[in-house]
Motif scaffolding. Structure first.
Motif, PDB file in Angstrom:
ATOM      1  N   VAL A 196       0.861  -1.178   0.000  1.00  0.00           N
ATOM      2  CA  VAL A 196       0.000   0.000   0.000  1.00  0.00           C
ATOM      3  C   VAL A 196       0.898   1.229   0.000  1.00  0.00           C
ATOM      4  O   VAL A 196       1.688   1.415   0.935  1.00  0.00           O
ATOM      5  CB  VAL A 196      -0.938   0.006   1.219  1.00  0.00           C
ATOM      6  CG1 VAL A 196      -1.731   1.315   1.281  1.00  0.00           C
ATOM      7  CG2 VAL A 196      -1.890  -1.184   1.159  1.00  0.00           C
ATOM      8  N   CYS A 197       0.802   2.044  -1.029  1.00  0.00           N
ATOM      9  CA  CYS A 197       1.592   3.275  -1.132  1.00  0.00           C
ATOM     10  C   CYS A 197       0.674   4.443  -0.789  1.00  0.00           C
ATOM     11  O   CYS A 197      -0.169   4.836  -1.599  1.00  0.00           O
ATOM     12  CB  CYS A 197       2.162   3.429  -2.541  1.00  0.00           C
ATOM     13  SG  CYS A 197       3.227   2.076  -3.058  1.00  0.00           S
ATOM     14  N   ASP A 198       0.827   4.976   0.418  1.00  0.00           N
ATOM     15  CA  ASP A 198      -0.075   6.023   0.910  1.00  0.00           C
ATOM     16  C   ASP A 198       0.494   7.402   0.577  1.00  0.00           C
ATOM     17  O   ASP A 198       1.261   7.973   1.350  1.00  0.00           O
ATOM     18  CB  ASP A 198      -0.273   5.870   2.422  1.00  0.00           C
ATOM     19  CG  ASP A 198      -1.324   6.829   2.969  1.00  0.00           C
ATOM     20  OD1 ASP A 198      -1.986   7.509   2.161  1.00  0.00           O
ATOM     21  OD2 ASP A 198      -1.477   6.901   4.199  1.00  0.00           O
ATOM     22  N   GLU A 199       0.140   7.914  -0.590  1.00  0.00           N
ATOM     23  CA  GLU A 199       0.606   9.211  -1.084  1.00  0.00           C
ATOM     24  C   GLU A 199       2.126   9.330  -0.967  1.00  0.00           C
ATOM     25  O   GLU A 199       2.648  10.275  -0.356  1.00  0.00           O
ATOM     26  CB  GLU A 199      -0.096  10.349  -0.334  1.00  0.00           C
ATOM     27  CG  GLU A 199      -1.608  10.277  -0.455  1.00  0.00           C
ATOM     28  CD  GLU A 199      -2.291  11.538   0.044  1.00  0.00           C
ATOM     29  OE1 GLU A 199      -1.722  12.623  -0.138  1.00  0.00           O
ATOM     30  OE2 GLU A 199      -3.398  11.425   0.594  1.00  0.00           O
ATOM     31  N   PRO A 200       2.873   8.403  -1.567  1.00  0.00           N
ATOM     32  CA  PRO A 200       4.322   8.356  -1.351  1.00  0.00           C
ATOM     33  C   PRO A 200       5.104   9.455  -2.048  1.00  0.00           C
ATOM     34  O   PRO A 200       6.281   9.639  -1.757  1.00  0.00           O
ATOM     35  CB  PRO A 200       4.705   6.983  -1.922  1.00  0.00           C
ATOM     36  CG  PRO A 200       3.691   6.733  -2.990  1.00  0.00           C
ATOM     37  CD  PRO A 200       2.416   7.325  -2.464  1.00  0.00           C
ATOM     38  N   VAL A 201       4.478  10.185  -2.988  1.00  0.00           N
ATOM     39  CA  VAL A 201       5.231  11.220  -3.717  1.00  0.00           C
ATOM     40  C   VAL A 201       4.646  12.613  -3.540  1.00  0.00           C
ATOM     41  O   VAL A 201       5.150  13.575  -4.113  1.00  0.00           O
ATOM     42  CB  VAL A 201       5.301  10.882  -5.227  1.00  0.00           C
ATOM     43  CG1 VAL A 201       6.037   9.575  -5.455  1.00  0.00           C
ATOM     44  CG2 VAL A 201       3.909  10.820  -5.853  1.00  0.00           C
ATOM     45  N   SER A 202       3.608  12.768  -2.732  1.00  0.00           N
ATOM     46  CA  SER A 202       2.906  14.046  -2.644  1.00  0.00           C
ATOM     47  C   SER A 202       3.760  15.150  -2.021  1.00  0.00           C
ATOM     48  O   SER A 202       3.542  16.327  -2.285  1.00  0.00           O
ATOM     49  CB  SER A 202       1.611  13.884  -1.838  1.00  0.00           C
ATOM     50  OG  SER A 202       1.900  13.478  -0.508  1.00  0.00           O
ATOM     51  N   ALA A 203       4.753  14.792  -1.194  1.00  0.00           N
ATOM     52  CA  ALA A 203       5.575  15.797  -0.521  1.00  0.00           C
ATOM     53  C   ALA A 203       6.887  16.055  -1.249  1.00  0.00           C
ATOM     54  O   ALA A 203       7.752  16.759  -0.730  1.00  0.00           O
ATOM     55  CB  ALA A 203       5.860  15.359   0.912  1.00  0.00           C
ATOM     56  N   LEU A 204       7.041  15.499  -2.471  1.00  0.00           N
ATOM     57  CA  LEU A 204       8.305  15.595  -3.187  1.00  0.00           C
ATOM     58  C   LEU A 204       8.196  16.527  -4.391  1.00  0.00           C
ATOM     59  O   LEU A 204       7.113  16.734  -4.939  1.00  0.00           O
ATOM     60  CB  LEU A 204       8.746  14.203  -3.664  1.00  0.00           C
ATOM     61  CG  LEU A 204       8.858  13.118  -2.579  1.00  0.00           C
ATOM     62  CD1 LEU A 204       9.202  11.790  -3.214  1.00  0.00           C
ATOM     63  CD2 LEU A 204       9.900  13.504  -1.534  1.00  0.00           C
ATOM     64  N   ASP A 205       9.340  17.064  -4.817  1.00  0.00           N
ATOM     65  CA  ASP A 205       9.380  17.869  -6.033  1.00  0.00           C
ATOM     66  C   ASP A 205       9.033  17.001  -7.240  1.00  0.00           C
ATOM     67  O   ASP A 205       9.175  15.769  -7.210  1.00  0.00           O
ATOM     68  CB  ASP A 205      10.773  18.468  -6.226  1.00  0.00           C
ATOM     69  CG  ASP A 205      11.107  19.495  -5.150  1.00  0.00           C
ATOM     70  OD1 ASP A 205      10.160  20.013  -4.540  1.00  0.00           O
ATOM     71  OD2 ASP A 205      12.300  19.746  -4.914  1.00  0.00           O
ATOM     72  N   ALA A 206       8.626  17.659  -8.327  1.00  0.00           N
ATOM     73  CA  ALA A 206       8.149  16.938  -9.511  1.00  0.00           C
ATOM     74  C   ALA A 206       9.206  15.979 -10.055  1.00  0.00           C
ATOM     75  O   ALA A 206       8.898  14.826 -10.413  1.00  0.00           O
ATOM     76  CB  ALA A 206       7.719  17.929 -10.593  1.00  0.00           C
ATOM     77  N   SER A 207      10.453  16.425 -10.143  1.00  0.00           N
ATOM     78  CA  SER A 207      11.504  15.564 -10.693  1.00  0.00           C
ATOM     79  C   SER A 207      11.758  14.358  -9.796  1.00  0.00           C
ATOM     80  O   SER A 207      12.008  13.247 -10.282  1.00  0.00           O
ATOM     81  CB  SER A 207      12.798  16.363 -10.887  1.00  0.00           C
ATOM     82  OG  SER A 207      13.260  16.877  -9.644  1.00  0.00           O
ATOM     83  N   ILE A 208      11.691  14.570  -8.477  1.00  0.00           N
ATOM     84  CA  ILE A 208      11.894  13.464  -7.537  1.00  0.00           C
ATOM     85  C   ILE A 208      10.696  12.525  -7.568  1.00  0.00           C
ATOM     86  O   ILE A 208      10.847  11.305  -7.443  1.00  0.00           O
ATOM     87  CB  ILE A 208      12.133  13.998  -6.110  1.00  0.00           C
ATOM     88  CG1 ILE A 208      13.261  15.027  -6.103  1.00  0.00           C
ATOM     89  CG2 ILE A 208      12.452  12.859  -5.162  1.00  0.00           C
ATOM     90  CD1 ILE A 208      14.581  14.500  -6.610  1.00  0.00           C
ATOM     91  N   GLN A 209       9.491  13.078  -7.732  1.00  0.00           N
ATOM     92  CA  GLN A 209       8.305  12.235  -7.883  1.00  0.00           C
ATOM     93  C   GLN A 209       8.490  11.246  -9.021  1.00  0.00           C
ATOM     94  O   GLN A 209       8.195  10.051  -8.882  1.00  0.00           O
ATOM     95  CB  GLN A 209       7.071  13.102  -8.149  1.00  0.00           C
ATOM     96  CG  GLN A 209       6.546  13.860  -6.954  1.00  0.00           C
ATOM     97  CD  GLN A 209       5.249  14.586  -7.280  1.00  0.00           C
ATOM     98  OE1 GLN A 209       4.610  14.324  -8.291  1.00  0.00           O
ATOM     99  NE2 GLN A 209       4.863  15.514  -6.422  1.00  0.00           N
ATOM    100  N   ALA A 210       8.964  11.741 -10.159  1.00  0.00           N
ATOM    101  CA  ALA A 210       9.153  10.880 -11.326  1.00  0.00           C
ATOM    102  C   ALA A 210      10.148   9.763 -11.023  1.00  0.00           C
ATOM    103  O   ALA A 210       9.955   8.610 -11.432  1.00  0.00           O
ATOM    104  CB  ALA A 210       9.623  11.712 -12.514  1.00  0.00           C
ATOM    105  N   GLN A 211      11.211  10.078 -10.279  1.00  0.00           N
ATOM    106  CA  GLN A 211      12.203   9.063  -9.936  1.00  0.00           C
ATOM    107  C   GLN A 211      11.602   7.967  -9.057  1.00  0.00           C
ATOM    108  O   GLN A 211      11.860   6.780  -9.260  1.00  0.00           O
ATOM    109  CB  GLN A 211      13.386   9.718  -9.227  1.00  0.00           C
ATOM    110  CG  GLN A 211      14.206  10.650 -10.097  1.00  0.00           C
ATOM    111  CD  GLN A 211      15.296  11.358  -9.322  1.00  0.00           C
ATOM    112  OE1 GLN A 211      15.706  10.907  -8.244  1.00  0.00           O
ATOM    113  NE2 GLN A 211      15.777  12.476  -9.845  1.00  0.00           N
ATOM    114  N   ILE A 212      10.804   8.363  -8.067  1.00  0.00           N
ATOM    115  CA  ILE A 212      10.195   7.376  -7.161  1.00  0.00           C
ATOM    116  C   ILE A 212       9.167   6.528  -7.916  1.00  0.00           C
ATOM    117  O   ILE A 212       9.092   5.304  -7.715  1.00  0.00           O
ATOM    118  CB  ILE A 212       9.544   8.078  -5.960  1.00  0.00           C
ATOM    119  CG1 ILE A 212      10.598   8.852  -5.139  1.00  0.00           C
ATOM    120  CG2 ILE A 212       8.830   7.064  -5.064  1.00  0.00           C
ATOM    121  CD1 ILE A 212      11.705   7.983  -4.580  1.00  0.00           C
ATOM    122  N   LEU A 213       8.392   7.150  -8.793  1.00  0.00           N
ATOM    123  CA  LEU A 213       7.423   6.390  -9.578  1.00  0.00           C
ATOM    124  C   LEU A 213       8.116   5.377 -10.480  1.00  0.00           C
ATOM    125  O   LEU A 213       7.671   4.227 -10.599  1.00  0.00           O
ATOM    126  CB  LEU A 213       6.560   7.339 -10.411  1.00  0.00           C
ATOM    127  CG  LEU A 213       5.586   8.230  -9.634  1.00  0.00           C
ATOM    128  CD1 LEU A 213       4.918   9.221 -10.572  1.00  0.00           C
ATOM    129  CD2 LEU A 213       4.534   7.399  -8.915  1.00  0.00           C
TER     130      LEU A 213
END
Length: 341
Positions: A196-213
């Motif tokens: 279960v990924c509970d909003e795992p990228v919502s607190a990150l910058d856009a470029s970092i979001q893409a890396q985690i995804l």
């Protein structure tokens, strides 16, 4: 009889029957009510109905996105599924086993296959422990020798794009994106089936979001995890999800394959969320848009009938009298008396 033609019964005997696909997770009519107490003796006055009839299935190797406005119950659903909280009513089945009421050692064996990644990785990591110990700890709890657990911790760091030398650092020495990678490493340490990924990228910058995804997708391709991906951002959900479930005030109002949902939403609430989603060229939108007006109703006393009717531009008298059920064809269902065409 012509030997080149097989009898009908022989053809039937030789035919291969495709096995019925069984869900990895099946949640049925899940409810979670939080009591509201007040007065000198803290008497119960009412309930906050965080979840009020939540049903969802997730299949092996699949990613299901769960979206909705703040306060709709997304995170509560995630916590109940991994049994961090107990449901008020309903059933949770994981790998065919009813885990709704499991506790203690029985639930501990399930936790090896059912994990969670939190929105804020820093609050879920003990600031006084080094990263190597944080990653080795769940392995030791589940019976692995310390030496083997330490080696596995190094492997996990490299799997999520960090260096094994990072095991000597404390959580505060990492950036937000790196801490989230550590959270992912901790979640996959026991080779789970569902995360279960509970909003795992919502607190990150856009470029970092893409890396985690991308990291989550790569790990899924490698280990065949299933994800319940909870998020606000439709862009992230669209990128990672096979199917999307849209939630409003404690209930799911629409479920469909990702591209189907974006191309042809059936519920007015889904349409409103998509119309509010930014696009590079606004001219690509249709002239008719569904704009959400007013506030989300109270989950203490939700509207009768359809819960979305107080904000729906297409509401009719029947919407206040009868609660719609999820209905439709194939993999696309919506809970609406007047679904969009």
């Amino acid at each position: 009889m012509d030997k080149s033609v097989e009898p009908i019964d022989q053809i039937g005997a030789n035919a291969q029957i495709e096995p019925i696909r069984q869900p990895l997770l099946q949640v049925e009519a899940l409810k979670k009510y939080y009591p509201i107490r007040s007065g000198l003796f803290l008497k119960q006055k009412a309930f906050v109905k965080a979840l009020d009839g939540f049903s969802l299935s997730i299949y092996p190797g699949e990613t299901v996105g769960l979206v909705g406005e703040s306060g709709c119950g997304k995170s509560t659903a995630g916590k109940l599924i991994v049994r961090l909280e107990d449901p008020t009513e309903g059933t949770i089945r994981f790998e065919g086993q009813d885990i709704t009421s499991l506790a203690g050692s029985k639930m501990r064996s399930i936790r090896q296959r059912l994990q969670i990644v939190f929105q804020d990785p820093y609050s879920s990591l003990n600031p006084r422990q080094r990263i190597g110990s944080l990653l080795a700890e769940p392995l030791i709890v589940h019976g692995m020798e310390r030496a083997a657990a330490n080696v596995r911790a190094e492997e996990l760091l490299e799997l999520v794009g960090l260096s094994k030398a990072h095991k000597h650092r404390f959580p505060h020495e990492f950036s937000g994106g790196q801490r989230q990678r550590i959270g992912v490493a901790r979640a996959i340490s026991l080779n789970p089936k569902l995360i279960v990924c509970d909003e795992p990228v919502s607190a990150l910058d856009a470029s970092i979001q893409a890396q985690i995804l991308n990291l989550l997708k790569d790990l899924q391709n490698q280990f065949q995890f299933s994800y319940l991906f909870i998020a606000h951002g439709l862009g992230a959900v669209r990128y990672i999800s096979d199917r999307i479930a849209v939630m409003y005030l404690g209930k799911i109002v629409e479920i469909a394959k990702t591209e189907t949902l974006f191309r042809a939403p059936r519920h007015p609430y889904t349409r409103a969320l998509l119309d509010a989603y930014p696009v590079p060229d606004p001219k690509q939108r249709g002239k008719e848009r569904v704009v959400l007006e007013g506030e989300v109703p109270s989950s203490v006393n939700p509207p009768s009938g359809c819960r979305f009717r107080t904000r729906c531009p297409f509401a009719q008298p029947v919407c206040s009298e009868l609660e719609p059920e999820l209905a439709g064809s194939g993999d696309h269902v919506a809970a609406c008396h007047f679904p969009l065409q």
